[in-house]
Motif scaffolding. Structure first.
Motif, PDB file in Angstrom:
ATOM      1  N   ALA A  23      -0.604   4.493  -3.159  1.00  0.00           N
ATOM      2  CA  ALA A  23      -0.071   3.453  -2.279  1.00  0.00           C
ATOM      3  C   ALA A  23      -1.183   2.485  -1.897  1.00  0.00           C
ATOM      4  N   ARG A  24      -0.877   1.210  -1.926  1.00  0.00           N
ATOM      5  CA  ARG A  24      -1.856   0.200  -1.536  1.00  0.00           C
ATOM      6  C   ARG A  24      -1.143  -1.063  -1.078  1.00  0.00           C
ATOM      7  N   ILE A  25      -1.884  -1.904  -0.357  1.00  0.00           N
ATOM      8  CA  ILE A  25      -1.401  -3.226   0.041  1.00  0.00           C
ATOM      9  C   ILE A  25      -2.139  -4.254  -0.809  1.00  0.00           C
ATOM     10  N   PRO A  26      -1.438  -5.011  -1.653  1.00  0.00           N
ATOM     11  CA  PRO A  26      -2.119  -5.943  -2.568  1.00  0.00           C
ATOM     12  C   PRO A  26      -2.757  -7.114  -1.832  1.00  0.00           C
ATOM     13  N   ARG A  27      -3.879  -7.567  -2.358  1.00  0.00           N
ATOM     14  CA  ARG A  27      -4.559  -8.772  -1.886  1.00  0.00           C
ATOM     15  C   ARG A  27      -4.378  -9.874  -2.919  1.00  0.00           C
ATOM     16  N   TYR A  28      -4.321 -11.113  -2.450  1.00  0.00           N
ATOM     17  CA  TYR A  28      -4.227 -12.241  -3.375  1.00  0.00           C
ATOM     18  C   TYR A  28      -4.872 -13.460  -2.731  1.00  0.00           C
ATOM     19  N   ARG A  29      -5.324 -14.369  -3.586  1.00  0.00           N
ATOM     20  CA  ARG A  29      -5.985 -15.583  -3.107  1.00  0.00           C
ATOM     21  C   ARG A  29      -4.954 -16.678  -2.862  1.00  0.00           C
ATOM     22  N   MET A  30      -5.087 -17.337  -1.721  1.00  0.00           N
ATOM     23  CA  MET A  30      -4.175 -18.430  -1.378  1.00  0.00           C
ATOM     24  C   MET A  30      -4.993 -19.663  -1.005  1.00  0.00           C
TER      25      MET A  30
END
Length: 403
Positions: free
Chosen positions: A147-154
């Protein structure tokens, strides 16, 4: 199976010893567990950050969400569920209405954020004793590495007051470029800046149109998985539709010129009708994104319209100089009209005064005759001739103009 342990020649039952020790220590450990467990879970839910405040670690077992935001939990890099923290808001699938519709967690509409009119949670006394409220906002994720919380660039341009490193903020609002790695989806409305650069009008003048979009996410699942970058999608649509609008308009339909006589300057602005028409045109084209991408654009505003630098001379020749000429002609026309009105007003006043005097004189015996000769006597450049030589024999003959 019983484990015995030799102590000073005697025997002790190990399980009974552990049980007895637990019974003795439990009254003292229970308060520590009740108080310490939420703190420990909060620590697990807080990822490590670098010196700039960027998240470099990941949550373990549990996660939290800041107010007004939602986060996505993935299992083995596939969507599992969303979690949120937003006052009086809840996912549609978790409401009685969603339950009645039979929505399942893998249904996109399950994650629609809707108002929730429910009273605050009240815990019974036994839950209060167990410090139940301290667990609010802590969400179970799943096993580590799964289980993980995804990171993304904005990347976006925010409209607001710029905050300096010392905590102070600028007084005037401006466009602030942002480029961050984030792990949340913003549910609260925010204002985004979009520049439609070098849009060419119908008469060939290029202009930059600055637009402010007020938008918020109403479905984090759609905004994250149904489009690569939801903000880029609505930005591109705004630019494209904005160019279509400008191309169909003359320059003077997009801007209005005003001449400040005191300062001898010309100011350009956007008329209220143009702003309303443009904003309605853009907003209508973005309405479909609520259903498609889970993004609601609640307001569109024109912030400014500026002529592109290379077309300034063209605008001066085509618009400014004719505008000044029309202003001069209008000024001459206004002055002439004012003089005509003044003459007309004076003549009407004199006419009215004479009529009032004549009315009064007509009510007096011989008054009209006296008034006539009084007026003759007040005329300028007239000479009165008398017949006769002696003063006592002089009589009035006729008034004539002086040669």
């Amino acid at each position: 199976m019983v484990f015995d342990y030799q102590i000073h020649g005697g025997k002790m039952n190990i399980p009974m010893f552990v049980l007895g020790l637990f019974i003795v220590l439990t009254p003292g450990l229970a308060p520590l567990v009740i108080i310490g467990l939420p703190i420990f879970l909060r620590w697990l839910a807080t990822p490590t950050t670098d010196e700039k405040g960027n998240e470099v670690g990941e949550e373990i077992l549990v996660a939290t969400v800041e107010e007004g935001r939602a986060r996505i939990i993935e299992h083995n890099q596939k969507f599992r569920r969303c979690i949120l923290s937003y006052a009086n808001r809840e996912f549609l699938g978790k409401t009685p209405k969603g339950t009645a519709k039979g929505l399942h967690w893998n249904d996109p509409d399950f994650w629609e954020v809707v108002p929730l009119n429910s009273p605050p949670t009240k815990y019974p006394k036994w839950k209060k004793l167990l410090n139940r409220s301290s667990y609010d906002g802590i969400h179970w994720m799943g096993l580590p590495r799964i289980a993980r919380i995804p990171r993304y660039r904005m990347t976006w341009i925010q409209w607001g007051q710029e905050v300096h490193p010392d905590g102070s903020a600028t007084q005037e609002k401006k466009a602030i470029p942002r480029n961050e790695i984030i792990s949340h989806v913003l549910l609260q409305p925010d204002v985004y800046f979009v520049r439609i650069k070098s849009a060419e009008s119908k008469d060939g003048v290029r202009m930059d149109v600055d637009v402010l979009l007020t938008a918020h996410i109403n479905n984090p699942y759609k905004a994250r998985y149904w489009v690569e970058d939801w903000l880029e999608a609505i930005t591109n649509q705004t630019e494209a539709r904005g160019r279509d609008y400008v191309t169909d308009k003359e320059t003077l339909q997009m801007i209005t010129l005003a001449f400040d006589e005191a300062k001898t300057t010309i100011s350009a602005g956007v008329s209220a009708s143009t702003k309303k028409d443009f904003e309605s045109f853009i907003k209508k084209s973005l309405t479909r994104y609520r259903k498609e991408y889970g993004v609601t654009v609640s307001m569109v505003q024109i912030h400014s319209v500026e002529i592109a630098g290379e077309d300034t001379a063209k605008v001066r020749e085509k618009l400014i100089l004719p505008f000044l000429a029309s202003m001069d002609a209008k000024k001459v026309e206004i002055d002439a009209r004012a003089e005509a009105n003044r003459i007309k007003t004076v003549a009407e006043a004199q006419k009215q005064a004479i009529q009032e005097v004549l009315g009064t004189a007509s009510r007096i015996s011989g008054g009209l005759e006296l008034f006539k000769w009084q007026q003759i006597g007040e005329l300028k450049q007239l000479t009165t001739l008398f017949a006769g030589t002696d003063d006592d024999q002089k009589r009035l003959v006729i008034p004539v103009g002086r040669p």
